[in-house]
Design an enzyme around this catalytic site. Structure first.
Site: not given
Ligand code: ADP
Ligand code: ZN
Ligand code: MG
Length: 624
Positions: A508, A432-433, A211-216
């Site tokens: 931990d 601790h830290e 998720p969030g790697t830029g597929k869309t």
């Molecule tokens: P996914 O669909 O893989 O979950 P998104 O395409 O929706 O992820 O990415 C979410 C946002 O993160 C995008 O709108 C963009 O702004 C940012 N983002 C993710 N990957 C990139 C990338 N390779 N370059 C620039 N922006 C990115």
């Molecule tokens: Zn700790």
């Molecule tokens: Mg997406």
């Protein structure tokens, strides 16, 4: 559905005007209709013979004569009325009341019609209003997104070629994915080149990544690069309240797309419909999903050879997809999108710095180093948080410190300065830290230390921050052991310094146990257990999704696993305690510093730990 709005809105306004107008008119009618007000005067009118009225007419005694059926009412100038009867067949002109020179107004009041009207106008108006109201309710329901009335229509948002402005320039990193997708851009741009030779244009491409790697983003960029319309719909939108709706949506979507070819259909989160069909397990036989999936497959098969529509889909769970989807002629192109590496992270940060006011001397590469393992969406979030920090701090431009704070906020949570710890708690937290830091620093294979803080964040009272090394795809047994040792360093310091233990180490201990269990069950690292994988995967390890393990081993083995985990933890705890005892004095010096300044950089830490002789001042401070 945004583009379709303007005409709708105009209709809506017309409709409102119509409604208001109707209401105003009907109330005016009731207020102004004179007959109603006259009714009382008529009832109290004095009875006279008809001839008297004729005489009065000739004498111009009346301002107005009203004929209502067989009744005649004449209005005397004083405002009162006289009343007479006439015969049914006799008209006003028969009575000679049609002298053009006579100013008396003669009105014929059609009583039947009028009475009917007065009696029923309310009902009629009510009826009209009700119909109109019902129509309005239906229309607004039909227009609303989660409509039960528009189910056949696909809700794919149509973006014109003009509207997709995203290009590959907006996507940083992902070079391999872009390279793979360039082919698709070329298919869309010049299909002839391929059809002439007899090459079949691919039907579908599946984007796979966390998720969030830029597929869309990438899918949009393909449409933008090729300059074609982009139809996007999310898999979950297909699965709705009525069975059969998903399938009809698919049909509608593909029909629309074919009319607009060349174009791209993008099905986001296709795993919502494309899961393995039939059988038990995930959700069992979900009829609606199955029908929808079948329809997608049918539509993709039904493309003619030269249909220039390319179906793209995205998922982060390729392991659950139905194998029929992956067959040639369907989503046969698979594009993997990895989490960004160091260089890509810097590029992504740069992309999201473009539209922001950045100060001078900003070092994004150091930020990229601190964000190992984060996806593009997280990096975008960091830049946005940095802008928010800068704005809050009333700066005109974003500075390095804003970005650093944003990284910490996004990765470990916002600081909670308001949380007040007692002096004792603070002291325990500091030790601790520092325990984590000292042990982590002394273990060779541990990730490098980055920062220590005793400002509360999220649920944690303090943080010792290690930076994972770049691009590590395998982990050694030594590293696992060192990690466990570092995790137990916090508890070890507490026990040695205060001779008391607290709940602060629960997380931990949990993590250390997980690592030890993984060594035994997944990685075959325990000599006494052999190179056997224990437990049956139910999910997938893909993309870091942890599988739940079903038990497929004996009671005896379960006991041995538990013993192994217990032994490893105990050994590493002893090791951690040794480190702490060895460096006890330096630990005290560090604790005094940390309690005073609340955060400590790795440089400050190593300066004290790695031998620089203590200054007399420090020595004194340490003793206090
Ligand atoms: P996914 O669909 O893989 O979950 P998104 O395409 O929706 O992820 O990415 C979410 C946002 O993160 C995008 O709108 C963009 O702004 C940012 N983002 C993710 N990957 C990139 C990338 N390779 N370059 C620039 N922006 C990115
Ligand atoms: Zn700790
Ligand atoms: Mg997406």
């Amino acid at each position: 559905m945004a583009p379709a709005l303007p005409p709708n809105r105009r209709q809506n306004r017309l409709f409102t005007i119509f409604l208001v107008g109707l209401l105003v008119l009907s109330s005016l009618y009731y207020m102004m209709e004179p007959g109603v007000n006259d009714e009382k005067s008529f009832a109290s009118a004095k009875e006279v013979p008809i001839s008297a009225i004729t005489q009065g007419y000739v004498a111009k005694d009346y301002t107005e004569i009203t004929i209502r059926g067989n009744d005649v009412y004449a209005k005397v100038e004083s405002g009162s009325y006289v009343h007479a009867y006439k015969e049914a067949a006799v008209t006003a002109s028969d009575l000679g009341w049609n002298d053009p020179k006579n100013p008396t107004v003669v009105k014929v009041d059609n009583i039947e019609l009028n009475n009917f009207f007065k009696a029923h106008i309310g009902d009629v108006l009510f009826f009209i209003l009700m119909i109109v109201g019902i129509m309005w309710v239906f229309r607004s329901i039909a227009r609303s997104q989660n409509s039960a009335f528009s189910f056949g229509k696909s809700r794919a948002r149509i973006a014109d070629a003009k509207q997709v402005k995203t290009t590959f320039k907006d996507v940083a990193g992902c070079e391999e994915a872009k390279h793979d997708l360039e082919e698709i851009v070329d298919f869309l741009k010049s299909p002839k080149k391929y059809s002439v030779i007899g090459a079949k244009i691919p039907r579908g491409a599946l984007l796979i990544g966390a998720p969030g790697t830029g597929k869309t983003l990438l899918a949009r960029a393909v449409a933008g690069e090729a300059g074609v319309p982009f139809f996007s719909i999310s898999g979950s939108e297909f699965v709705e309240m009525f069975v059969g709706v998903g399938a009809s949506r698919v049909r509608d979507l593909f029909a629309k797309a074919k009319r607009n070819a060349p174009c791209i259909i993008f099905i986001d989160e296709i795993d919502a419909v494309g899961r393995q069909r039939g059988g038990a397990g995930f959700g069992g036989g979900h009829d609606e999903r199955e029908q929808t999936l079948n329809q997608i497959l049918t539509e993709m098969d039904g493309f003619e050879k030269d249909t220039n529509v390319i179906v793209m889909a995205a998922t982060n769970r390729p392991d659950v997809l139905d194998s029929a989807l992956l067959r040639p002629g369907r989503f046969d192109r698979r594009v993997f999108i990895d989490k960004p590496d160091l260089i890509a992270r810097e590029e992504i940060l740069k992309v999201h710095a473009r539209n922001k006011k950045m100060g001078t001397g900003i070092d994004l590469s150091s930020i990229a180093k601190q964000t190992v393992g984060l996806a593009g969406a997280d990096l975008e979030n960091i830049m946005n948080e940095a802008a928010i920090f800068a704005a809050k701090r009333a700066k005109k431009k974003i500075t390095q410190i804003d970005i650093v704070d944003a990284v910490e906020k996004v990765t470990i949570g916002a600081e909670k300065k308001s949380r007040k710890l007692t002096e004792k708690e603070k002291k325990i937290t500091a030790y601790h830290e520092l325990g984590h830091a000292v042990v982590g620093h002394l273990c060779k294979e541990s990730d490098p230390l980055h920062k220590i803080s005793i400002v509360s964040r999220g649920a944690a009272l303090g943080v010792t921050w290690f930076l994972p090394k770049e691009d590590q795809y395998t982990t050694s047994k030594t590293k696992f052991l060192d990690e466990i040792c570092g995790l137990l360093g916090g508890r070890a310091a507490e026990e040695i310094v205060f001779d008391e233990i607290t709940t602060g180490a629960s997380n931990d201990i949990e993590r250390a146990s997980d690592i030890a269990r993984g060594m035994a069950m997944r990685y075959g690292m325990a000599e006494e257990l052999g190179m056997v994988a224990y437990g049956e995967k139910q999910g997938s390890l893909f993309l870091g999704v942890d599988p739940s393990l079903a038990r497929n081993y004996s009671e005896d083995m379960a006991q041995k696993i538990d013993e192994y985990v217990k032994r490893i933890i105990a050994e590493q705890y002893e090791r951690a305690k040794e480190f702490i005892m060895q460096y006890r004095e330096k630990l005290d010096t560090l604790a005094v510093m940390l309690l005073k300044q609340e955060t400590m950089s790795v440089e400050e830490f190593t300066e004290v730990l790695d031998g620089k002789a203590l200054s007399p001042m420090e020595e004194k401070a340490a003793k206090e």
